[in-house]
Design a protein around this motif. Structure first.
Motif, PDB file in Angstrom:
ATOM      1  N   ARG A 117       0.843  -1.217   0.052  1.00 32.21           N
ATOM      2  CA  ARG A 117      -0.045  -0.194   0.402  1.00 32.21           C
ATOM      3  C   ARG A 117       0.896   1.291  -0.051  1.00 32.21           C
ATOM      4  O   ARG A 117       0.451   2.153  -0.500  1.00 32.21           O
ATOM      5  CB  ARG A 117      -1.011   0.191   1.056  1.00 32.21           C
ATOM      6  CG  ARG A 117      -2.203  -0.920   1.040  1.00 32.21           C
ATOM      7  CD  ARG A 117      -3.117  -0.809   2.235  1.00 32.21           C
ATOM      8  NE  ARG A 117      -3.944  -1.842   1.950  1.00 32.21           N
ATOM      9  CZ  ARG A 117      -5.016  -2.082   2.708  1.00 32.21           C
ATOM     10  NH1 ARG A 117      -5.008  -1.246   3.988  1.00 32.21           N
ATOM     11  NH2 ARG A 117      -5.840  -3.084   2.785  1.00 32.21           N
ATOM     12  N   TRP A 121       0.933   4.073  -2.970  1.00 37.92           N
ATOM     13  CA  TRP A 121       0.735   5.584  -2.636  1.00 37.92           C
ATOM     14  C   TRP A 121       2.059   6.315  -3.069  1.00 37.92           C
ATOM     15  O   TRP A 121       1.801   7.445  -4.031  1.00 37.92           O
ATOM     16  CB  TRP A 121       0.757   5.900  -1.235  1.00 37.92           C
ATOM     17  CG  TRP A 121       0.797   7.332  -0.727  1.00 37.92           C
ATOM     18  CD1 TRP A 121      -0.296   8.140  -0.704  1.00 37.92           C
ATOM     19  CD2 TRP A 121       1.973   7.989  -0.295  1.00 37.92           C
ATOM     20  NE1 TRP A 121       0.529   9.422  -0.315  1.00 37.92           N
ATOM     21  CE2 TRP A 121       1.777   9.315   0.050  1.00 37.92           C
ATOM     22  CE3 TRP A 121       3.425   7.597  -0.170  1.00 37.92           C
ATOM     23  CZ2 TRP A 121       2.651  10.340   0.433  1.00 37.92           C
ATOM     24  CZ3 TRP A 121       4.434   8.427   0.559  1.00 37.92           C
ATOM     25  CH2 TRP A 121       3.969   9.740   0.706  1.00 37.92           C
ATOM     26  N   LYS A 124       2.101   6.745  -7.113  1.00 31.89           N
ATOM     27  CA  LYS A 124       1.131   7.688  -7.327  1.00 31.89           C
ATOM     28  C   LYS A 124       1.891   9.018  -7.297  1.00 31.89           C
ATOM     29  O   LYS A 124       1.588   9.976  -8.166  1.00 31.89           O
ATOM     30  CB  LYS A 124      -0.096   7.627  -6.551  1.00 31.89           C
ATOM     31  CG  LYS A 124      -1.342   8.333  -7.410  1.00 31.89           C
ATOM     32  CD  LYS A 124      -2.527   8.106  -6.386  1.00 31.89           C
ATOM     33  CE  LYS A 124      -3.646   8.977  -6.799  1.00 31.89           C
ATOM     34  NZ  LYS A 124      -4.795   9.263  -5.893  1.00 31.89           N
TER      35      LYS A 124
END
Ligand code: ZN
Length: 156
Positions: A117, A121, A124
């Protein structure tokens, strides 16, 4: 733990796992070879093994850039890099890893999930695909951006 010996592999098999040099990109084919700790850290015999098993590094014959392997395997941790890139990648890990580790502790997520995760993040923020977002494969410039992004997030 399995004792891995690169001599157990055919040259073809080795070539398939060999990473491209991260420093010699665009300068023609670089020859990356598997070496032991005595080549990379001649004065640090304490680093040549981990848990009694030999460690291996992929090293570029052209520029001397190197990268470690996953313990007990010859799979590279990323692309071989020089001192400047190594410093930047270490700084990126030092900034990024505590973030997802903290999330892991607070949420009880498994390490692989929490890290996944975190990378999603980070990808991005970096404008990279998740697949291309690995600190071990980053240039010095990209790795320093990770540091900035994580610091900005911490300060928010
Ligand atoms: Zn190189």
């Amino acid at each position: 733990m399995i004792q891995v010996d690169p001599r157990d592999f055919t040259p073809d098999a080795l070539r398939k796992v060999a990473p491209a040099c991260g420093e010699c990109t665009g300068q023609g084919a670089s020859v990356v070879e598997l070496v032991g700790g005595s080549v990379v850290y001649p004065h640090r015999p304490d680093l040549w093994q981990k848990d009694g098993v030999d460690r291996w590094w992929w090293r570029c014959e052209n520029c001397g850039a190197y990268v470690g392997t996953h313990t007990g395997t010859i799979n590279p941790l990323g692309t071989p890099c020089g001192p400047e890139t190594r410093r930047a990648r270490e700084a990126a890990h030092a900034a990024f890893d505590p973030m997802w580790r903290k999330r892991m502790e607070l949420s009880g997520l498994k390490q692989s999930v929490a890290r996944g995760r975190g990378y999603k993040w980070l990808a991005k923020q970096m404008g990279l695909t998740r697949k291309d977002c690995h600190i071990g494969m980053m240039s010095a410039e990209q790795a320093w951006r990770v540091v900035e992004i994580c610091r900005a997030r911490e300060a928010a």
